[in-house]
Design a protein around this motif. Sequence first.
Motif, PDB file in Angstrom:
ATOM      1  N   ALA A   8       0.598  -1.155 -12.751  1.00 38.99           N
ATOM      2  CA  ALA A   8      -0.126  -1.102 -11.481  1.00 38.99           C
ATOM      3  C   ALA A   8      -1.634  -1.098 -11.710  1.00 38.99           C
ATOM      4  O   ALA A   8      -2.395  -1.684 -10.928  1.00 38.99           O
ATOM      5  CB  ALA A   8       0.300   0.127 -10.684  1.00 38.99           C
ATOM      6  N   ALA A  51       2.924  -5.925 -10.623  1.00 36.25           N
ATOM      7  CA  ALA A  51       4.002  -5.245  -9.909  1.00 36.25           C
ATOM      8  C   ALA A  51       4.905  -4.513 -10.894  1.00 36.25           C
ATOM      9  O   ALA A  51       4.989  -4.884 -12.062  1.00 36.25           O
ATOM     10  CB  ALA A  51       4.821  -6.263  -9.111  1.00 36.25           C
ATOM     11  N   ALA A 104      -1.672   3.025  -5.817  1.00 34.78           N
ATOM     12  CA  ALA A 104      -0.392   2.562  -6.359  1.00 34.78           C
ATOM     13  C   ALA A 104       0.097   3.426  -7.509  1.00 34.78           C
ATOM     14  O   ALA A 104       1.173   3.174  -8.048  1.00 34.78           O
ATOM     15  CB  ALA A 104      -0.526   1.114  -6.825  1.00 34.78           C
ATOM     16  N   THR A 134      10.964   1.586  -6.565  1.00 38.91           N
ATOM     17  CA  THR A 134      10.238   0.332  -6.351  1.00 38.91           C
ATOM     18  C   THR A 134       9.401   0.410  -5.083  1.00 38.91           C
ATOM     19  O   THR A 134       8.240  -0.029  -5.064  1.00 38.91           O
ATOM     20  CB  THR A 134      11.220  -0.850  -6.267  1.00 38.91           C
ATOM     21  N   THR A 154       5.286   0.108  -4.747  1.00 39.60           N
ATOM     22  CA  THR A 154       4.764  -1.053  -4.010  1.00 39.60           C
ATOM     23  C   THR A 154       4.553  -0.713  -2.537  1.00 39.60           C
ATOM     24  O   THR A 154       4.586  -1.596  -1.684  1.00 39.60           O
ATOM     25  CB  THR A 154       5.728  -2.250  -4.130  1.00 39.60           C
ATOM     26  N   ASN A 183      12.499  -6.915  -4.473  1.00 41.43           N
ATOM     27  CA  ASN A 183      11.870  -5.838  -3.718  1.00 41.43           C
ATOM     28  C   ASN A 183      12.114  -6.036  -2.231  1.00 41.43           C
ATOM     29  O   ASN A 183      12.548  -7.093  -1.774  1.00 41.43           O
ATOM     30  CB  ASN A 183      10.367  -5.826  -4.006  1.00 41.43           C
ATOM     31  N   PRO A 230       6.992  -6.373   2.293  1.00 43.44           N
ATOM     32  CA  PRO A 230       5.874  -5.428   2.236  1.00 43.44           C
ATOM     33  C   PRO A 230       5.807  -4.460   3.415  1.00 43.44           C
ATOM     34  O   PRO A 230       5.317  -3.340   3.261  1.00 43.44           O
ATOM     35  CB  PRO A 230       4.637  -6.347   2.210  1.00 43.44           C
TER      36      PRO A 230
END
Length: 433
Positions: free
Chosen positions: A89, A94, A200, A312, A316, A373, A376
Amino acid sequence: MPQPFDGPPTEPPIVVANREHLWWLLNEASQLEHMILCQYLFAEASLKSGTEEGLTPEQAEAVAGWGRVLRSIAVEEMLHLALVTNLLAAIGAAPTLGRPNFPQRSGYFPAGIQLDLLPFGEQALRHFLYLERPEGMELQDAESFRPIPPTRTGLDPAELMPRGQEYQTIGHLYRGLEQGLRALCDRLGERAVFVGSPHAQATPELFRWPQLVAVTDLKSAQAAIDLIIEQGEGARGDWRQAHYGRFLAIWEQYADLRARDPGFEPARPAQVRYLRQPFDIAAPQPLITDPAARRLAEPAAVAYELVLHALTRFFTHTDESEEQLGLLIRLSIGMMADVLRPLAHAMTALPAGPEHPGRTAGFAYEMYYAMSNFVPWREPAWALLHERMLILVERCHEAGRAGGDPVVAAAGARVAELAAEVRAHVPPELLPS
């Protein structure tokens, strides 16, 4: 067991000529930490429990102590995985929580690093000592791991695209990362290397983990790498309290008990068993066919998936509040400790199926697809997380009704508690009707 010695490095240098080279190596370090962690958890789950499984009081006490050491080392491997994720990060990359399935005997990692899930015993201990050995130590892997010649050619610094590089020890990988970070900072400037957002980072405050290092610059990156090396192989050669030294102490006690009682078997005969043929392995793998074992294996697989999804999402996240970030951490830890671990341990007491008499089922830490993932945006991501938890609750209830197993019933109750917490953060219109 041979002892480490101080000597000049014998491994080729690791090349980090651009950010993508570093990114590749950190991804590989993440997958290694993840898979090594699973190996230790599998061995711990296979251990027998008390004198009711044929152990003497002295043996039962020793086995319980080995379980505590394995769990503590596994927790430190979780810390290493978090530190590597912080390093990723910090450079703007990622997280990597997906990985290949077991076994990985050759080809995916460097030639000297082969990974498989083994029940606790001589083979497992030799394998763990080999993986955690300090750099410069001559040591053979367990007999079931056959040496192969190096498969990766040296990386030319002029190559723009990253690819795998050879290293024999995990310590050498991290020293290569350390040197690569310094070289990039010298060339690009420290601020240009550490472009990632501080938001992050996994922090000691959020995780309530004092040893966790938030990585924002070269100094903190160095501290993170030093901690991984110190806990794994030892601080620049001082290995006695590191993973290598603690496994060596178990080995010595295990060998002593076996010498006094050649019939001493501290572990159940667990064999890695999948629910279905792994999508990324060509060779046929043994499957669980016993109905009772399958009733535990399927919830365990979903619980493991939810652990990875929660982590995860944490790494993120977008506009999550501090409360929501804390919930994601509690979810991952609670799912691991209160759901996955008891289910995996209970599986090793059940037969895997009539095809392999005398062998019990072992949780395969199955990756049944190439994990990606969530989107967002927070609202749909949390809605999907909650939905999957409800499915797990229902499956645990079904398994409990079918088999009357208190372990799966307790797991379902714990998931229901966590799902209720997650539900409070899902918009009402996105909840199932």
